[in-house]
Design an enzyme around this catalytic site. Structure first.
Site, mmCIF file in Angstrom:
data_model
loop_
_atom_site.group_PDB
_atom_site.id
_atom_site.type_symbol
_atom_site.label_atom_id
_atom_site.label_comp_id
_atom_site.label_asym_id
_atom_site.label_seq_id
_atom_site.Cartn_x
_atom_site.Cartn_y
_atom_site.Cartn_z
ATOM 1 N NE ARG A 242 -1.901 -3.270 2.023
ATOM 2 C CZ ARG A 242 -1.935 -2.067 1.428
ATOM 3 N NH1 ARG A 242 -3.085 -1.403 1.390
ATOM 4 N NH2 ARG A 242 -0.861 -1.541 0.883
ATOM 5 C CB VAL A 243 -5.461 -4.885 -3.668
ATOM 6 C CG1 VAL A 243 -4.616 -5.125 -4.906
ATOM 7 C CG2 VAL A 243 -6.826 -5.539 -3.809
ATOM 8 C CG ASP A 245 0.342 -3.330 -6.487
ATOM 9 O OD1 ASP A 245 -0.246 -4.406 -6.696
ATOM 10 O OD2 ASP A 245 -0.091 -2.235 -6.900
ATOM 11 C CD GLU A 289 10.272 -4.365 -5.607
ATOM 12 O OE1 GLU A 289 10.256 -3.214 -5.140
ATOM 13 O OE2 GLU A 289 10.123 -5.390 -4.908
ATOM 14 N N GLY A 290 8.315 -1.998 -7.364
ATOM 15 C CA GLY A 290 8.629 -0.629 -7.759
ATOM 16 C C GLY A 290 7.632 -0.033 -8.717
ATOM 17 N NE ARG A 291 5.189 4.730 -7.141
ATOM 18 C CZ ARG A 291 5.557 5.997 -7.089
ATOM 19 N NH1 ARG A 291 5.690 6.689 -8.203
ATOM 20 N NH2 ARG A 291 5.768 6.596 -5.942
ATOM 21 C CG ASP A 329 1.887 3.465 -10.452
ATOM 22 O OD1 ASP A 329 2.023 2.318 -10.920
ATOM 23 O OD2 ASP A 329 1.500 3.684 -9.298
ATOM 24 N NE ARG A 331 1.595 0.703 -8.375
ATOM 25 C CZ ARG A 331 1.360 1.217 -7.164
ATOM 26 N NH1 ARG A 331 1.274 0.409 -6.115
ATOM 27 N NH2 ARG A 331 1.217 2.504 -6.999
ATOM 28 C CB SER A 353 -6.359 0.015 -0.370
ATOM 29 O OG SER A 353 -5.677 0.726 -1.372
#
Length: 418
Positions: A242-243, A245, A289-291, A329, A331, A353
């Site tokens: 699992r990846v 964020d 954090e937060g995308r 986003d 990320r 995911s």
């Protein structure tokens, strides 16, 4: 004390000294750590530096406070005695491919072993990766054992519910030419945007093209490995991964507005089972954090979602973020596969995911994904159905097609608590 070591002497490094040559040139993608060269972000001996930025990333600011208050000697060198890795990772073929790994130093955990002579001479070379062993102790895992979903074996899972893991902390080390190629832009443009968007914090980005490595002031990554780590080189080992964020509000404090902690716990359970069955489980936890927009922005978006006309709705889920942050986003998962490459993986058998961005980033870089595992419906918090419906409609993996009625129903489930 030499002039270069005086703490009252300021030496600007935004331009190289005339005729100066690097004491420690970096050859990214070289066949060994010594051929590649050390990563040196020291501030106490600027003449040794061969990168932009400094060790510790965002924590360098706290180091400055410690020095200014007199609590830390600015010339102090870390004593690396007995800090060597608690488990062996690598080397793998991906380490010497300059396009496979561009955002971390693959040799970062082997600094003391590979550069002992230089460290003995006083060169401040620091690890950017640390590997230790520990146990995870989470109440949900105790509940999983009590409910029969997880069995204790005394090796991976213990009777008290704790789980043995190998923990790997990774600081970011950016190879700028490779990073630019990963984002399909020029190195000059990347350097300029990094310089401008940090308000000129790192002038060397635009004045020192001879420095190709950047230590950015951002959070890093932690990897948790479940099972026998010595099986990493065996490509027949079944891998569950699992990846994840970062989501502080859910991961730590248990927010009911998103699926982050439940999905993380589900991933940990699956990884523990993988380790028990002779495979390897891997959790990759990224500080984004937060995308990668930050927690303040995330909470502003929460307010906007709840207060919009008609209440929180899947159809406007991403739009509300873009209204506040200017982007849906940030990320950009292009750098995420680097940790997977660093672990030597070419295949993930069970990918815990639903994210299309994470899946596509991995497969586009040659990592095979055999099975995608969605979060079980009974683990989705009541107020998170809006999020999950929006993500499915936007392209997240789901075994069943998303219908317009699903989006309508998600609003009702999100408003039930009110």
């Amino acid at each position: 004390m030499s002039r270069s070591n005086r703490i009252d002497h300021i030496r600007l490094t935004s331009h190289p000294a005339p005729g100066a040559k690097h004491h420690f040139p970096i050859q990214w993608g070289a066949a060994s750590a010594r051929e590649r060269g050390p990563i040196i972000g020291t501030v106490s001996r600027p003449q040794d530096r061969n990168v932009i930025g400094t060790h510790g990333g965002s924590y360098s600011v706290y180091r400055a406070l410690a020095v200014s208050s007199g609590a830390l000697d600015p010339l102090k060198r870390p004593d690396l005695t007995n800090t060597h890795p608690a488990a062996i990772v690598g080397p793998f073929g991906q380490w010497t491919d300059p396009e496979k790994i561009v955002s971390l130093d693959p040799w970062g955990h082997l600094v003391a072993e590979n550069f002992a002579p230089e460290i003995a001479e006083g060169i401040d070379i620091r690890p950017s990766i640390a590997i230790t062993k520990a146990r995870l102790d989470l109440p949900e895992l105790q509940a999983a054992i009590a409910g029969g979903r997880l069995k204790y074996d005394g090796d991976v899972v213990h009777a008290n519910g704790s789980v043995s893991v190998v923990k790997i902390a990774i600081d970011p080390v950016w190879y700028l030419p490779g990073l630019a190629k990963r984002f399909d832009t020029s190195e000059n443009n990347l350097r300029r945007q990094l310089f401008e968007q940090t308000a000129g914090m790192f002038p060397e980005l635009v004045t020192r093209p001879d420095l190709q490595v950047f230590l950015p002031p951002i959070g890093g990554t932690t990897a948790y490995l479940f099972g026998d780590v010595s099986k990493l080189p065996d490509h027949t080992t079944k891998i569950t991964c699992r990846v994840h964020d970062e989501c502080n509000g859910s991961d730590v404090f248990g927010s009911d507005i998103c699926t982050c902690r439940p999905y993380l716990i589900h991933g940990i359970e699956e990884c523990a089972r993988a380790g028990q069955s002779g495979g390897l489980g891997i959790i990759i936890y990224n500080r984004k954090e937060g995308r990668a927009l930050g927690e303040v922005t995330k909470f502003l978006v929460y307010n906007a979602r709840k207060r919009q006309e008609g209440g929180d709705a899947a159809a406007q889920y991403f739009e509300r973020t873009e209204c506040v942050a200017g982007v849906q986003d940030a990320r950009f998962q292009q750098l995420m596969p680097d940790v997977v490459h660093w672990l030597g993986l070419k295949r993930i058998d069970r990918f815990i995911s639903m994210s299309d961005m994470k899946h596509d980033a991995l497969t586009s870089q040659g990592v095979e994904i055999v099975e995608r595992v969605p979060i079980p419906d009974d683990m989705i918090p009541a107020d998170a159905h809006v999020e999950i419906a929006a993500k499915k409609a936007a392209g997240y993996f789901t075994p069943d097609p998303v219908t317009p009625q699903d989006l309508i129903d998600s609003v009702g489930r999100g408003l039930e608590k009110y």
